[in-house]
Write an enzyme that holds these catalytic residues in place. Structure first.
Site, PDB file in Angstrom:
ATOM      1  N   GLY A  64       0.756  -1.242   0.000  1.00 33.65           N
ATOM      2  CA  GLY A  64       0.000   0.000   0.000  1.00 33.65           C
ATOM      3  C   GLY A  64       0.787   1.293   0.000  1.00 33.65           C
ATOM      4  N   ASP A  97       2.066  -2.437 -10.941  1.00 31.24           N
ATOM      5  CA  ASP A  97       3.330  -2.774 -10.265  1.00 31.24           C
ATOM      6  C   ASP A  97       3.250  -4.260  -9.945  1.00 31.24           C
ATOM      7  OD1 ASP A  97       5.847  -2.039  -9.021  1.00 31.24           O
ATOM      8  OD2 ASP A  97       4.853  -2.382  -7.115  1.00 31.24           O
ATOM      9  N   CYS A 149      10.293  -4.664  -9.503  1.00 32.48           N
ATOM     10  CA  CYS A 149      11.557  -4.538  -8.766  1.00 32.48           C
ATOM     11  C   CYS A 149      12.493  -5.663  -9.192  1.00 32.48           C
ATOM     12  CB  CYS A 149      11.318  -4.548  -7.250  1.00 32.48           C
ATOM     13  SG  CYS A 149      10.346  -5.936  -6.641  1.00 32.48           S
TER      14      CYS A 149
END
Length: 440
Positions: free
Chosen positions: A177, A266, A319
């Protein structure tokens, strides 16, 4: 504060690390900060200039600094920034291991003096007496929602969304979050009563509780949390705002797909860009995870494209440093959208952020170390099932039109961060998959 979910082995014999080198069964293990296959793979991919390789590897073996940002628009924003500058003026502190570190510093690429870093680990923040006053301040402001602790590169994707108060925003894989909280800040930045909203989705039911705890600090009515698989996020129906103007997805019963002005994808990834935070990846790393996640990542990204309004902006990020999870996915988005989506050149945005361009070619290697030049040449059927055709580099004709140089690669030695990948896409015309059948 936590990182994006990455996929790990969870078999009956696996020992899951708690992040401090100690597995859940209580036995201590010593991390080995090297992996010959990892180094060989990324040298082969040439994501790092040869002259920077030693800096790259050295940076990966250092722990991450503490990074955080001030909530812009909060009632005590001015006072909190003044207090941070006061901490900076106090000068260096001495750590228990004998090192002397600089005081908190600004992230020079983050606007409005809101992003900060402190070259002190979490452990030192908790135990060092000289850092106690700052640690107490940081904890108190975090609990109140005035400061958010977040990895520096994690702050980047929401900034490229360019969220405005009237926007409908979808965060497809939102937990834990931190990026959702950032989007909420931007929604409220220029308006105390925004007309837009944020739909924060995550496939993991338990992680949705973490997500809710994160965004509850902001006390906003403009957020809806959903628990759906991102690649199957439903096409919602709504009545069009202007019935005289046809919109993408209009059906004969007068309703339309509920589409978003901004989408953040993401996506779940192998997470090798988080080696500084998760050193257990050094021992676990393998190319199989990237190959296995490529299809899911593409599905999530394409769902996001189809939920996006024409004229809207989507940010795809991971990532991971693997081109299989990054440029290869972007190429497949552009192929499947057939001209409806384009990469955006954001080189003028966040000018102080150091980044490398995306790459146009890469090597596809299977889990056994074999290199394949094309999908068609793979004759071993089990291997063929594990590698998607879209994992391979684009053709010369595609390279000329895809503009993969507009993608962003943040490397650990650039600005003392983790590794990260960002692609900013704009939807320039409707995509056929957004159109709902009349009786769906």
């Amino acid at each position: 504060m936590g990182g994006k979910r990455r996929f790990k082995d969870k078999g009956p014999n696996s020992k899951r690390s708690r992040g401090d080198g100690r597995p859940e069964n209580g036995e201590w293990k010593k991390f080995t900060f090297e992996n010959a296959k990892f180094e060989a793979y990324y040298k082969m991919q040439k994501i790092v200039p040869e002259e920077e390789w030693d800096q790259f590897i050295t940076a990966l073996k250092r722990p991450l600094p503490t990074t955080f940002r001030v909530t812009e628009g909060c009632e005590f924003e001015k006072e909190i920034k003044e207090r941070l500058f006061a901490f900076r003026a106090k000068g260096k502190i001495n750590l228990d291991d004998g090192r002397t570190v600089e005081p908190p510093q600004l992230l020079d690429w983050y606007p409005n003096n809101a992003g900060w870093y402190y070259d002190v680990s979490r452990k030192d923040l908790k135990t060092n007496k000289e850092a106690k006053e700052f640690t107490t301040f940081l904890q108190n402001q975090t609990q109140c929602g005035y400061i958010s602790r977040q990895e520096a590169v994690s702050m980047i994707p929401p900034m490229f969304l360019q969220v405005e108060p009237h926007h409908r925003v979808l965060d497809m894989c939102a937990a834990p979050g931190s990026k959702t909280a950032q989007i909420i800040e931007y929604l409220h930045r220029d308006s105390t009563n925004p007309t837009g909203c944020v739909v924060a989705n995550d496939a993991d039911f338990k992680r949705c509780y973490t997500l809710i705890a994160q965004i509850q600090r902001y006390q906003t009515p403009c957020v809806l949390v959903t628990n759906q698989e991102a690649q199957r996020f439903p096409f919602l129906k709504t009545f069009p705002e202007d019935e005289t103007t046809p919109r993408e997805g209009i059906t004969n019963d007068g309703r339309a797909t509920f589409q978003f002005d901004r989408v953040l994808a993401d996506v779940p990834c192998s997470g090798d860009g988080t080696l500084r935070k998760n050193p257990d990846i050094w021992g676990e790393w393998g190319v199989g995870k990237s190959l296995g996640l490529h299809k899911l990542q593409t599905q999530i990204a394409m769902r996001g494209v189809n939920l996006l309004k024409a004229g809207g902006r989507m940010v795809y990020s991971t990532c991971s440093m693997s081109p299989i999870e990054n440029e290869a996915v972007v190429c497949e988005i552009l192929r499947q959208s057939k001209g409806s989506v384009r990469l955006v050149d954001v080189s003028s945005e966040l000018p102080n952020l150091k980044r490398n361009q995306g790459i146009n070619t890469w090597i596809v290697q299977d889990a056994d170390g074999r290199i394949h030049k094309s999908y068609e040449e793979i004759t071993h059927e089990p291997t063929k099932k594990k590698i998607q055709p879209s994992a391979f580099p684009p053709t010369q004709e595609e390279i000329a039109t895809f503009n993969l140089q507009y993608c962003l690669r943040m490397l650990p030695h650039h600005q003392d961060t983790g590794g990260f990948f960002v692609a900013v896409l704009e939807k320039i015309s409707p995509t056929w998959k957004s159109i709902l059948p009349e009786k769906n």
